[in-house]
Design an enzyme around this catalytic site. Structure first.
Site: not given
Ligand code: DGY
Length: 336
Positions: A156-159, A238, A240, A269, A287
């Site tokens: 639960m960080g910023r994203i 989304t 890693r 990848e 990605h």
């Molecule tokens: C990030 O900003 O970490 C994206 O996955 C691209 O590297």
């Protein structure tokens, strides 16, 4: 004297033009980037490197770069698992990343993948495109509801928080698990409830991963976790690729331990596990979490500003290893 910067692979022309106002730029303008040997050859005489996720900076590479006089790696991206930051710190190399500017864009894509997997958009698109659509049918491409369902957020960080905000528009219940619990007022604002990891896996209709990659998080979603999820659940990643055991996920999708997945990142990848390619219930993207023109421009500009700050003796705003800053400024050769 103007500093020298190496840009390891293709960026926007605007980024090069900006850098060139302040520095001499050695630009690898191809998407292929540089092999480790090419990197060493080109790093010679450079004070800073503008890097991307495909550049690997191991302890060994960093030691050699230090020997060549490189003092700063300005990374374009928020995740920096491709850089051994403790080793960079040991070698006195500054490292910066680009936090904040890509949160909403990445959250948008997480939600797009969630929706696409829930409503089978990839299958529906292929169906129409290939001319198979002959008539309306009541049960054609039936998916699962998103609204009023439970969204689980792992990390639960910023994203993760940006994803939680989007869930409000769909009247979803939001559960999250994070090592550190958010402050009560933030939980209230996000309508998000902290739960133990096991409960998150068990109760989520959609599980969206927003962890950084580290030794602790590698394969933290494997067979046991996938078996603990609902058979109707959708997994979204989304963050890693290596956080998820891809072989286990391919098996989980093929054998319907879970209903679907929306994946933007992969273990190796650009290779994708053949089992995932064979799953119609997996929506796959290359990605592109932060891939909008505006956001990728912001990322590039931010990385360039970090590099130029260091080279002109100013502390880079997004420094990951501040301990290095003092020794950097007191170097006999100065900071630019
Ligand atoms: C990030 O900003 O970490 C994206 O996955 C691209 O590297």
């Amino acid at each position: 004297m103007r500093p020298h910067i190496l840009v390891t692979k293709r960026v926007f022309p605007e980024t090069i033009a900006f850098l060139e106002q302040h520095a001499n730029v050695d630009y690898q303008s191809a998407d292929e980037g540089l092999t480790p040997e090419e990197l060493m050859a080109r790093a010679h005489g450079k004070q800073a490197i503008l890097s991307q996720i495909t550049d690997a900076f191991s302890r060994d590479v960093l030691a050699r770069l230090k020997g060549l006089g490189v003092g700063m790696i300005a990374h374009m991206g928020v995740g920096y698992d491709n850089i051994d930051v403790p080793a960079a710190t040991d070698h006195g190399i500054l490292v910066s990343n680009t936090p904040g500017v890509l949160d909403d864009t990445t959250a948008d894509l997480a939600f797009a993948l969630l929706m696409a997997a829930a409503r089978r958009l990839n299958e529906a698109h292929a169906f129409v495109h290939s001319g198979q659509w002959k008539r309306f049918s009541l049960d054609l491409m039936v998916g699962v509801d998103i609204h009023h369902r439970t969204l689980g957020i792992l990390g639960m960080g910023r994203i993760g928080q940006a994803v939680a905000r989007r869930a409000a528009g769909f009247s979803m219940r939001v559960l999250y698990h994070n090592r550190t619990r958010l402050a009560a007022d933030r939980e209230q604002e996000l309508h998000a409830e902290w739960v133990p990891r096991e409960q998150l896996l068990r109760e989520s209709d959609f599980l969206s991963i927003h962890l950084p990659l580290s030794a602790a998080t590698r394969h933290s979603i494997g067979e046991a976790e996938l078996r603990a999820m609902k058979p109707t659940a959708v997994l979204v990643n989304t963050a890693r690729g290596p956080i998820v055991d891809e072989a286990a996920l391919a098996k989980a999708l093929a054998e319907h331990w879970i209903a679907g997945a929306g994946l933007d990142v992969f273990e190796r990848e650009p290779q994708v596990h053949p089992g995932l390619l064979a799953c119609p219930n997996a929506v796959l993207a290359p990605h592109i979490g932060s891939a909008t023109v505006e956001t990728r421009m912001k990322i590039s500009r931010m990385a360039a500003e970090n590099a130029l700050a260091a080279l002109s003796g100013r502390r880079p705003p997004n420094l990951l290893n501040p301990a290095v800053w003092e020794s950097w400024t007191s170097r006999p050769e100065g900071a630019g």
